[in-house]
Design a protein around this motif. Sequence first.
Motif, short mmCIF file in Angstrom:
data_model
loop_
_atom_site.label_atom_id
_atom_site.label_comp_id
_atom_site.label_asym_id
_atom_site.label_seq_id
_atom_site.Cartn_x
_atom_site.Cartn_y
_atom_site.Cartn_z
N TRP A 142 0.81 -1.21 0.00
CA TRP A 142 0.00 0.00 0.00
C TRP A 142 0.85 1.26 0.00
CZ3 TRP A 142 -1.71 3.12 4.58
CH2 TRP A 142 -2.65 4.10 4.20
N ALA A 143 0.50 2.19 -0.92
CA ALA A 143 1.13 3.52 -1.00
C ALA A 143 2.65 3.42 -1.06
CB ALA A 143 0.69 4.39 0.17
N SER A 144 3.16 2.44 -1.78
CA SER A 144 4.60 2.17 -1.79
C SER A 144 5.41 3.17 -2.61
CB SER A 144 4.86 0.76 -2.32
OG SER A 144 4.29 0.59 -3.61
N CYS A 145 4.77 3.83 -3.58
CA CYS A 145 5.50 4.79 -4.40
C CYS A 145 5.64 6.11 -3.62
CB CYS A 145 4.78 5.05 -5.72
SG CYS A 145 5.59 6.29 -6.76
N PRO A 146 6.87 6.54 -3.33
CA PRO A 146 7.05 7.75 -2.51
C PRO A 146 6.65 9.03 -3.23
CG PRO A 146 9.18 6.97 -3.34
CD PRO A 146 8.16 5.92 -3.70
N MET A 147 6.51 8.99 -4.56
CA MET A 147 6.18 10.20 -5.32
C MET A 147 4.68 10.35 -5.55
SD MET A 147 9.28 10.03 -8.10
CE MET A 147 8.99 8.28 -8.37
N THR A 148 3.99 9.24 -5.84
CA THR A 148 2.56 9.30 -6.15
C THR A 148 1.69 8.64 -5.10
OG1 THR A 148 2.60 7.19 -7.36
CG2 THR A 148 3.14 9.21 -8.61
N ARG A 149 2.29 7.86 -4.20
CA ARG A 149 1.58 7.09 -3.18
C ARG A 149 0.60 6.09 -3.79
NH1 ARG A 149 4.89 6.40 0.56
NH2 ARG A 149 5.79 8.34 1.35
N ARG A 150 0.87 5.70 -5.00
CA ARG A 150 0.11 4.59 -5.57
C ARG A 150 0.68 3.27 -5.05
NH1 ARG A 150 -0.35 6.53 -11.92
NH2 ARG A 150 -1.45 8.49 -11.50
N SER A 151 -0.18 2.28 -4.98
CA SER A 151 0.21 0.99 -4.43
C SER A 151 0.76 0.07 -5.51
CB SER A 151 -0.99 0.31 -3.75
OG SER A 151 -1.58 1.17 -2.79
N THR A 152 1.61 -0.86 -5.09
CA THR A 152 2.09 -1.91 -5.98
C THR A 152 1.28 -3.17 -5.70
OG1 THR A 152 4.33 -1.02 -5.96
CG2 THR A 152 4.08 -3.30 -6.65
N ILE A 153 0.75 -3.77 -6.75
CA ILE A 153 -0.03 -4.99 -6.58
C ILE A 153 0.63 -6.10 -7.39
CG2 ILE A 153 -2.20 -3.79 -6.15
CD1 ILE A 153 -2.99 -4.27 -9.02
N GLY A 154 0.41 -7.32 -6.94
CA GLY A 154 1.01 -8.45 -7.64
C GLY A 154 0.22 -9.72 -7.39
#
Length: 315
Positions: A142-154
């Motif tokens: 969750w919120a893993s991108c420090p620039m956009t706070r979009r999450s990474t899913i897999g």
Amino acid sequence: MGSSKPLGKDDLLITGTNKDQIDVLKAQLSSHFHMKDLVAVSYFLGLEVSKSSQEIFVSQQKYTMDLLKEYGVLKCRPYKLPLDPNTKLQADSGTPMTDPELYRRLIAAKHLLRYLLLAPAQRILLANNSAVELKAFCDSDWASCPMTRRSTIGYCILLGDSPVSWKSKKQHVVSRSSTKAEYRSMALTYCEVTWLVSLHKDLGLQDLGPVKLYCDNQAALYIAANLVFHARTKHIEVDCHYVRDQVKDGKVNPCYMNTKSQIADIFTKIVTTDQQAKLLSKLGVLNPNNSKLEGEYKGSQSESQQKSQVKNRRK
């Protein structure tokens, strides 16, 4: 095991359990197209294939070695993880590269290459003695991108104990909670499961039963089971309808899995060295010890140890 035959420069691969029918199909195609029979498959679209009566191994050793040689990391010290867990890449930090074309061609950091140096012949096991059933695993960071706070899913999907589909991606929108990020991951996984079930039916596997989907988020599982919508789920209502329809039709069965055993973790976040080895083992990823790589890491296992590890990886 089935028989596989690649034909000609168009990389056509024919597979099946009946050699006579394969020969008939090849004859029909040859009557319309100019083809060259390359006999049993050993190299296909960059994938190296080796097989025995009980299993097939798939790797990209040649492609990996070519990358290691091209970028001069053969004599470097190998890393045990694909990325540095203490590094967070950001667009506005660091020194701009004088030659960005080099990075565009590589599409990977040097750290990742030094991880591949650890086991360039790493391969996937496709066994023919495991149960004929699909199992899916999904996860999110969750919120893993420090620039956009979009999450990474897999997600990853296994046929028996063999991986047949996997994916990791950054979400297109920001999820306001870890539950919603996880639920979107579930919906994406269900889409892939639906396609795989249809594909396997075309290949003659008609009764796969409900596909178990393992998730480590209890709240997301509750939303999948709860038939009442409320304000908290309104903005993911489309995903909710889709997932619940799959559950209601008996096509999928959401199940809870402890985070430490969640295979999909390896597709969404950097884990510890021990956890990395454990999850790779559960995925049927093996490291053969027959590599002649100069300066290679000497910790690879014997073939008998690997097979024993594969048999016990679900315990």
